[in-house]
Design a protein around this motif. Structure first.
Motif, PDB file in Angstrom:
ATOM      1  N   ALA A  51       0.831  -1.203   0.000  1.00 18.11           N
ATOM      2  CA  ALA A  51       0.000   0.000   0.000  1.00 18.11           C
ATOM      3  C   ALA A  51       0.867   1.255   0.000  1.00 18.11           C
ATOM      4  N   LEU A 118      -5.662  -0.194   1.355  1.00 20.43           N
ATOM      5  CA  LEU A 118      -5.780   0.088  -0.072  1.00 20.43           C
ATOM      6  C   LEU A 118      -6.517   1.394  -0.326  1.00 20.43           C
ATOM      7  N   SER A 126      -8.242   0.623  -5.310  1.00 21.50           N
ATOM      8  CA  SER A 126      -8.895  -0.351  -4.431  1.00 21.50           C
ATOM      9  C   SER A 126     -10.175  -0.902  -5.028  1.00 21.50           C
TER      10      SER A 126
END
Length: 593
Positions: A51, A118, A126
């Motif tokens: 991430a 995310l 995402s």
């Protein structure tokens, strides 16, 4: 924009200290073999890396460049394909998937934290794996074995993505009005014809195939929602050996030009006699799709949290660096031309609002995820209770988290001042990206009506009483003097929620419009009370563990106190607004608007 830092420490604190997930997992037989503390800590650590290092750096250019459309083909923003491939190589699409088809079988408490990271990194990115995960859940629960074998394994492998195709130009919330048709064929398949709009990830270049879950009606189907069926419609037909066949007459007619989430492809899809395959039973498609929709609604709530977390990190870094004016109580930085804006009461208000609402939302989302795990993997009375609490709190998760998440992105923008309105700082992107979460997957007004009309009034208050009683149990068991500052106001807020519920149900018997007039405010009263519940849990844990990490637990306690003093009282004005009744809304003739 500040570099995103995943709050892994706080996530582990919630998992193991507050909700004691590692003690719950062994008691759930269907889950015990798949997860333990060591595994989950490793998952969150690795997810934080991807991430922070792979996805977050794409967010700015993804917003600036967006997706492009050319003759039916959609190209994602620069770097997206490579990042998605890295995501797939790590096995992330399988994280919450059914272990019988290649999934890892991780519980919702883990996948929800994965989703938060995310979303904080880049909401647009995402959405591609998020829709696929939701579709996989629906197929795993409702599809035939043949469909599961053919599609789920490739979706979990990240080779194929998926969508949900509900909305049509004339049919949004009222899905009973859809016109997409499904005509039965001799081989058991169906020909799907119609148009769907607002389809997230409806076309892109990230995977070899896209699996559309499509709501449609047979020619002789009953009217309204009772006649809706659900179909799997692949972009490319799939041969018996699993290889890709010819194009399946599913085309992207255009993409939407949106306020935010520019790197997410929002498509108009045309189905021109495409091959479709029934999921579940005929005319029971809406129930099958709700499996995915409820998953996505919780996921959308987490989008609000993710945006709020990123906003707080940005605003805090800026506030500590930005010097402007002097403190009212005297100079704090005599060696500088001015003090940092951290000295100003209104800036501290905005930052603490963000901190308290973010950390409270994360804790409440873990509470709901825990209920969902018990409902999915548990047994007996515990499972039934968890199913009921999950049903009650799904609309809360979607609407409350996205409302306070948007509030937090705007607060962050306000901390930046004029720089928050300028694109080069990146903060205004968060405001634009977060805004859609209050709208899609059922507007927040619809979620409020789902909560009050269907869940609360529909159960004659029984579902809400489950939550109220759980808070009462916590209050009765928490008797130490040092917790009184939290327990007493929590007990009062819980009592007022119980009384408000009775008031609304009683008033509705005289005027059904009470449901619509009270729904939004009622949802927020519930939200602030539920957040007070989890903040009390966190305060109790941090008091007990103060010696282990004084700075961390001191931060928790002061934030809990701030929440109780400054944010929990918001519910009081909402209660008075509800008690004013529906008359001020409906005593105004349309001509007078």
């Amino acid at each position: 924009m500040a570099d995103y830092v995943a709050p892994v420490k706080d996530m582990n604190y919630l998992l193991y200290d507050v909700f004691k997930s590692d003690q719950l997992w062994p008691t759930l037989p269907k889950l015990a073999d798949h997860v333990d503390r060591e595994t989950s800590e490793a998952i969150l650590s690795e997810c934080a890396k991807i991430a922070e290092q792979v996805i977050a750096p794409l967010s700015r250019e993804g917003d600036e460049v967006g997706v492009s459309f050319d003759n039916g083909a959609v190209t994602t923003a620069p770097g997206y394909k490579a990042a998605f491939d890295t995501y797939v190589e790590g096995g992330w699409p399988a994280l919450g998937g059914d272990v019988n088809y290649g999934g890892m079988g991780m519980p919702k408490v883990i996948t929800s934290l994965h989703e938060e990271m995310l979303c904080s990194a880049d909401i647009s990115f995402s959405l591609y794996p998020g829709l696929t995960a939701g579709a996989g859940l629906s197929l795993a629960k409702h599809a035939s074995e043949e469909i599961k074998q053919r599609y789920l394994t490739r979706m979990y492998a990240g080779e194929w993505a998926a969508t949900m195709c509900l909305t049509e130009a004339h049919a949004g919330t009222d899905l009973g009005m859809i016109r997409t048709k499904a005509v039965p064929q001799e081989d058991g398949s169906y020909k799907i014809t119609g148009n769907k709009i607002f389809i997230t990830g409806g076309e892109h270049d990230l995977t070899d195939n896209i699996i559309h879950l499509v709501l449609a009606k047979l020619p002789d189907a009953p009217e309204g929602s009772r006649g809706i069926s659900l179909f799997v419609v692949p972009k490319f037909n799939v041969n018996e050996d699993g290889s890709l066949g010819d194009f399946n007459q599913v085309s992207c007619g255009s993409i939407e030009h949106k306020m935010g989430i520019h790197a997410s492809a929002t498509c108009v899809l045309n189905f021109d006699g495409a091959n479709g395959y029934l999921v579940g039973e005929l005319n029971k498609g809406l129930a099958c799709m709700f499996t995915m929709m409820n998953f996505e609604r919780i996921g959308v709530g987490i989008q609000g949290l993710g945006a709020g977390v990123r906003s707080y990190q940005n605003a805090l870094e800026y506030a500590k660096d930005r010097i402007q004016s002097r403190s009212l109580s005297g100079v704090k930085s005599p060696d500088k031309a001015a003090d940092s804006i951290m000295v100003h009461g209104d800036v501290r208000r905005m930052l603490l609002n963000m901190k308290a609402l973010n950390e409270g939302s994360r804790a409440l989302s873990l509470y709901i995820a825990t209920q969902l795990d018990i409902a999915t993997y548990g047994e007996g009375e515990a499972r039934v209770k968890a199913e009921q609490l999950t049903a009650l709190m799904t609309p809360l998760a979607k609407a409350f988290f996205t409302d306070v998440g948007f509030e937090n992105t705007v607060a962050g923008q306000q901390v930046f001042g004029g720089h928050g309105f300028i694109r080069e700082w990146g903060q205004e992107q968060l405001v634009r990206d977060a805004r859609i979460a209050q709208i899609y997957e059922g507007t927040n007004g619809i979620q409020a009506m789902d909560l009050l009309a269907r869940k609360v009034a529909g159960s004659k208050g029984a579902l809400m009483q489950l939550f109220v009683d759980e808070v009462k149990d916590f209050v009765s068991q928490t008797t130490t003097d040092d917790m009184a500052e939290f327990i007493e106001p929590l007990a009062q807020a819980n009592l007022e929620l119980e009384q408000l519920t009775a008031f609304v149900l009683n008033a509705t018997s005289d005027n059904v419009e009470m449901l619509g007039s009270a729904a939004n405010d009622y949802l927020h009263v519930f939200g602030y009370t539920a957040m007070a519940f989890v903040w009390a849990k966190m305060a109790q844990v941090s008091m007990t563990n103060m010696a282990d990490d004084q700075e961390f637990h001191s931060s928790k306690l002061v934030t809990a106190r701030y929440y109780y003093a400054k944010l929990l009282p918001r519910r009081l004005s909402l209660i008075e607004t509800i008690k004013a009744g529906p008359e001020p809304l409906f005593n105004v003739n349309d001509e007078l608007f």
